[in-house]
Enzyme design. Structure first.
Site: not given
Ligand code: FAD
Length: 306
Positions: A132, A182, A186-187
Site C-alpha cells: 500500500d 495499482r 490517494g486517500a
Molecule cells: C483497491 C483499492 C486500494 C487502495 N489503496 C490505496 C493506497 O494504498 N493508498 C491510498 O492512498 N489510497 C488507496 N485507496 C483509496 C483511494 O486512493 C481513494 O481514496 C478511494 O478509492 C476513493 O477514490 P475513488 O477513485 O473511488 O473516487 P471518489 O473520488 O471517491 O469517487 C468518485 C465517484 O465514484 C463514485 N463512488 C465512489 N465511491 C462510491 C461508493 N462507495 N458507492 C457508489 N459510488 C461511489 C461516485 O460517483 C463518486 O462521485 C485504494 C482504493 C482502492 C479501491
C-alpha cells in the site's frame, strides 16, 4: 471541507479512543471491514472467490512505533498466508501490506526485513503482495523498499496515487514488464506543494497515469469506484488491446458491490480489497472522508446505539 475534517480526525488519537469506545453500531464497521479475526477474513474471502472475484487482504494497522508491534503484524500476515494456502484460497487472494505497520517510520530496514518475510510466505503460498502507499513523506522509502523486494520477489505490487504531482514520472518508471501497479486517487491529506487539490486535477492526472500504465508493459491495477474512470479504463484496455489477464479493476470491500459484479460478469478481473482486524479507525475515517453518503450511514449507526 468535510474531507479535510475526516482526514484530520484520522490522525487524532483522542478522537480514535472516543470513537472506538462509543457504542457504534457494528454495522458501519462491518460494511467496510471483514471482521476482527483471520477466520472472518477467510470466510469473506471464500464468499467473494465463490462469486468469481479476486481478493487482496489487508490486516488493519498503521504507524507502528515499536519493534514488538511490527513483528506481531508480520506474524499475523504469515499466519494469514498459511491459512489461505491451506484453505485453497490462493492465488485468488493476495495480501496488501502497509510498510508503516511493519515499522517503516521507526527503522525502514526493519520494515524491509518483515516485508521480505511476508513476500517469501506469499510466494510459498502461490500468491503475491502489494505494498500500500501511505502519506507522501513515505513515498520515496516505499518505492526504494519495493525495488529491493522486487529483486527477490518480482511480482511484488506497488501503489501509485494520482493526486501526487510526481506520480506520472513514477508511472513511467514502473510501467515495465512484470511490474504490478495499482493506480488510485490517494486517500491522505496532502499539501498543495506535492499534491493536486481539486477533484478535476486529480481525475485528469489519473487519466494521464492510466494512459502511461495501459500503454506500458506492466500489469495495471485500476483501483477506483469512479464510473467515469472505470469507463475510460475499459476504453483504454480495448484501445491498447489488453486481454482480461493483462490488467485488473480493484475496489474496496463494501463499495459498489453491484459494479464489482457487473465488471466481473463482463469478463474483467476484479479484485476486492478486504481489510480485517481491530484497528479499523484510520481506515474508516478515510472512507468517511471520501463519501458523504458513508457519513449518513455512520450517523445512523451512531444514533441506533446497537
Ligand atoms: C483497491 C483499492 C486500494 C487502495 N489503496 C490505496 C493506497 O494504498 N493508498 C491510498 O492512498 N489510497 C488507496 N485507496 C483509496 C483511494 O486512493 C481513494 O481514496 C478511494 O478509492 C476513493 O477514490 P475513488 O477513485 O473511488 O473516487 P471518489 O473520488 O471517491 O469517487 C468518485 C465517484 O465514484 C463514485 N463512488 C465512489 N465511491 C462510491 C461508493 N462507495 N458507492 C457508489 N459510488 C461511489 C461516485 O460517483 C463518486 O462521485 C485504494 C482504493 C482502492 C479501491
Amino acid at each position: 471541507m468535510l474531507r479535510s475534517v475526516f482526514l484530520a480526525a484520522a490522525g487524532s488519537s483522542r478522537l480514535e479512543r472516543l470513537v472506538e469506545s462509543a457504542p457504534v453500531s457494528k454495522g458501519i464497521v462491518r460494511r467496510f471491514v471483514a471482521g476482527s479475526e483471520v477466520r472472518d477474513a477467510l470466510s469473506t474471502t471464500r464468499g467473494l472467490a465463490d462469486d468469481g472475484l479476486a481478493i487482496s487482504l489487508d490486516y488493519l494497522g498503521e504507524d507502528t512505533l515499536t519493534a514488538e508491534q511490527a513483528t506481531a503484524t508480520k506474524d499475523q500476515y504469515l499466519t494469514l498466508l498459511g491459512q489461505l494456502r491451506e484453505a485453497g484460497l490462493t492465488p485468488a487472494a493476495e495480501v496488501s501490506v502497509k510498510l508503516s505497520a511493519l515499522g517503516q517510520k521507526v527503522d525502514d530496514r526493519m520494515a524491509y526485513d518483515h516485508a521480505s518475510q511476508i513476500c517469501a510466505a506469499a510466494q510459498e503460498a502461490g500468491t503475491t503482495v502489494t505494498l500500500d502507499m501511505e502519506d507522501h513523506t513515505t513515498t520515496d522509502s516505499t518505492l526504494e523498499i519495493l525495488a529491493e523486494l522486487r529483486k527477490d520477489f518480482p511480482a511484488t505490487g506497488a501503489v501509485l496515487q494520482a493526486y501526487l504531482r510526481r506520480t506520472e514520472g513514477d508511472c513511467r518508471e514502473l510501467a515495465t514488464a512484470g511490474s504490478r501497479v495499482r493506480l488510485c486517487k490517494g486517500a491522505y491529506a496532502e499539501p498543495e506543494s506535492v499534491a493536486y487539490q481539486s477533484t478535476l486535477d486529480v481525475d485528469k492526472s489519473y487519466v494521464r497515469c492510466l494512459n502511461i500504465l495501459m500503454s506500458g508493459e506492466g500489469y495495471p491495477m485500476v483501483a477506483t469506484h469512479d464510473p467515469r474512470l472505470i469507463a475510460i479504463a475499459e476504453d483504454r484496455a480495448r484501445w491498447f488491446d489488453r486481454s482480461p489477464d493483462e490488467y485488473e479493476f480493484q475496489m474496496l470491500y463494501g463499495c459498489r458491490p453491484e459494479e464489482q459484479a457487473r465488471l466481473a460478469g463482463a469478463g474483467h478481473t476484479v479484485r476486492v480489497y478486504v481489510p480485517y482486524g481491530d484497528q479499523w479507525y484510520g481506515y474508516l475515517m478515510r472512507r468517511l472522508a471520501e463519501r458523504p453518503a458513508n457519513l449518513a450511514f455512520f450517523g445512523r449507526a451512531l444514533t441506533s446505539r446497537k
